[in-house]
Write a protein that holds these residues in place. Structure first.
Motif, PDB file in Angstrom:
ATOM      1  N   ARG A   1       0.830  -1.211   0.000  1.00  0.00           N
ATOM      2  CA  ARG A   1       0.000   0.000   0.000  1.00  0.00           C
ATOM      3  C   ARG A   1       0.864   1.262   0.000  1.00  0.00           C
ATOM      4  NH1 ARG A   1      -4.600  -2.060   4.231  1.00  0.00           N
ATOM      5  NH2 ARG A   1      -5.763  -3.293   2.713  1.00  0.00           N
ATOM      6  N   GLN A   2       1.940   1.255   0.782  1.00  0.00           N
ATOM      7  CA  GLN A   2       2.849   2.399   0.787  1.00  0.00           C
ATOM      8  C   GLN A   2       3.448   2.625  -0.601  1.00  0.00           C
ATOM      9  OE1 GLN A   2       5.706   1.283   3.799  1.00  0.00           O
ATOM     10  NE2 GLN A   2       4.876   2.774   5.260  1.00  0.00           N
ATOM     11  N   LEU A   3       3.882   1.551  -1.228  1.00  0.00           N
ATOM     12  CA  LEU A   3       4.486   1.679  -2.552  1.00  0.00           C
ATOM     13  C   LEU A   3       3.465   2.122  -3.592  1.00  0.00           C
ATOM     14  CD1 LEU A   3       6.837  -1.438  -2.531  1.00  0.00           C
ATOM     15  CD2 LEU A   3       7.496   0.969  -2.362  1.00  0.00           C
ATOM     16  N   PHE A   4       2.207   1.674  -3.446  1.00  0.00           N
ATOM     17  CA  PHE A   4       1.166   2.094  -4.376  1.00  0.00           C
ATOM     18  C   PHE A   4       0.896   3.588  -4.245  1.00  0.00           C
ATOM     19  CE2 PHE A   4      -3.300   2.822  -5.483  1.00  0.00           C
ATOM     20  CZ  PHE A   4      -3.262   2.413  -6.811  1.00  0.00           C
ATOM     21  N   VAL A   5       0.852   4.085  -3.004  1.00  0.00           N
ATOM     22  CA  VAL A   5       0.649   5.523  -2.779  1.00  0.00           C
ATOM     23  C   VAL A   5       1.806   6.308  -3.391  1.00  0.00           C
ATOM     24  CG1 VAL A   5       0.591   7.305  -0.988  1.00  0.00           C
ATOM     25  CG2 VAL A   5      -0.814   5.258  -0.751  1.00  0.00           C
ATOM     26  N   GLN A   6       3.024   5.815  -3.204  1.00  0.00           N
ATOM     27  CA  GLN A   6       4.187   6.486  -3.789  1.00  0.00           C
ATOM     28  C   GLN A   6       4.112   6.465  -5.315  1.00  0.00           C
ATOM     29  OE1 GLN A   6       7.900   4.689  -2.661  1.00  0.00           O
ATOM     30  NE2 GLN A   6       9.119   6.329  -3.554  1.00  0.00           N
TER      31      GLN A   6
ATOM     32  N   ASN B   1       3.151   9.260 -10.428  1.00  0.00           N
ATOM     33  CA  ASN B   1       2.379   9.351 -11.675  1.00  0.00           C
ATOM     34  C   ASN B   1       1.734  10.731 -11.813  1.00  0.00           C
ATOM     35  OD1 ASN B   1       2.917   6.824 -12.749  1.00  0.00           O
ATOM     36  ND2 ASN B   1       1.161   5.865 -11.765  1.00  0.00           N
ATOM     37  N   ALA B   2       1.195  11.246 -10.714  1.00  0.00           N
ATOM     38  CA  ALA B   2       0.592  12.586 -10.751  1.00  0.00           C
ATOM     39  C   ALA B   2       1.645  13.634 -11.062  1.00  0.00           C
ATOM     40  CB  ALA B   2      -0.096  12.890  -9.420  1.00  0.00           C
ATOM     41  N   ARG B   3       2.826  13.497 -10.468  1.00  0.00           N
ATOM     42  CA  ARG B   3       3.915  14.447 -10.740  1.00  0.00           C
ATOM     43  C   ARG B   3       4.345  14.379 -12.201  1.00  0.00           C
ATOM     44  NH1 ARG B   3       9.968  14.468  -8.537  1.00  0.00           N
ATOM     45  NH2 ARG B   3      10.486  16.569  -9.137  1.00  0.00           N
ATOM     46  N   ARG B   4       4.434  13.142 -12.734  1.00  0.00           N
ATOM     47  CA  ARG B   4       4.789  12.963 -14.143  1.00  0.00           C
ATOM     48  C   ARG B   4       3.761  13.638 -15.056  1.00  0.00           C
ATOM     49  NH1 ARG B   4       3.413   7.538 -15.933  1.00  0.00           N
ATOM     50  NH2 ARG B   4       1.453   8.627 -16.078  1.00  0.00           N
TER      51      ARG B   4
END
Length: 91
Positions: free
Chosen positions: A32-37, A42-45
């Motif tokens: 879950r932590q990695l998915f949030v990251q 992705n949003a930053r990209r």
């Protein structure tokens, strides 16, 4: 199975079960932590791609002949010379 072997096996199996459950919980939490990251990246990209497109549009607008000529006229006080003053030099 003897009573002694059973007395050793039951606590070992119980500890193995608890360890397995704790490992599964930790793995799920880490996923879950990695998915949030991943979603944050992705949003930053996506934002960077939007900004890149805007910068490309701005660059193409600034490089048009009309824009360069307008800036040369207004800011630099430059003007096209009359045709009789233009000299063509051969290489």
């Amino acid at each position: 199975m003897s009573r002694r072997a059973l007395a050793i096996a039951v606590p070992l199996l119980w500890a193995a079960t608890l360890g397995s459950a704790a490992g599964a919980i930790w793995c799920k939490h880490r996923a879950r932590q990695l998915f949030v990251q991943l979603e944050t990246l992705n949003a930053r990209r996506d934002n960077l791609e939007i900004e890149w497109g805007q910068l490309q549009l701005e660059q193409s607008a600034w490089s048009t002949h009309a824009f360069v000529e307008r800036v040369a006229n207004t800011r630099l006080h430059m003007a096209m010379p009359p045709p009789k003053e233009i000299e063509i030099i051969s290489p």
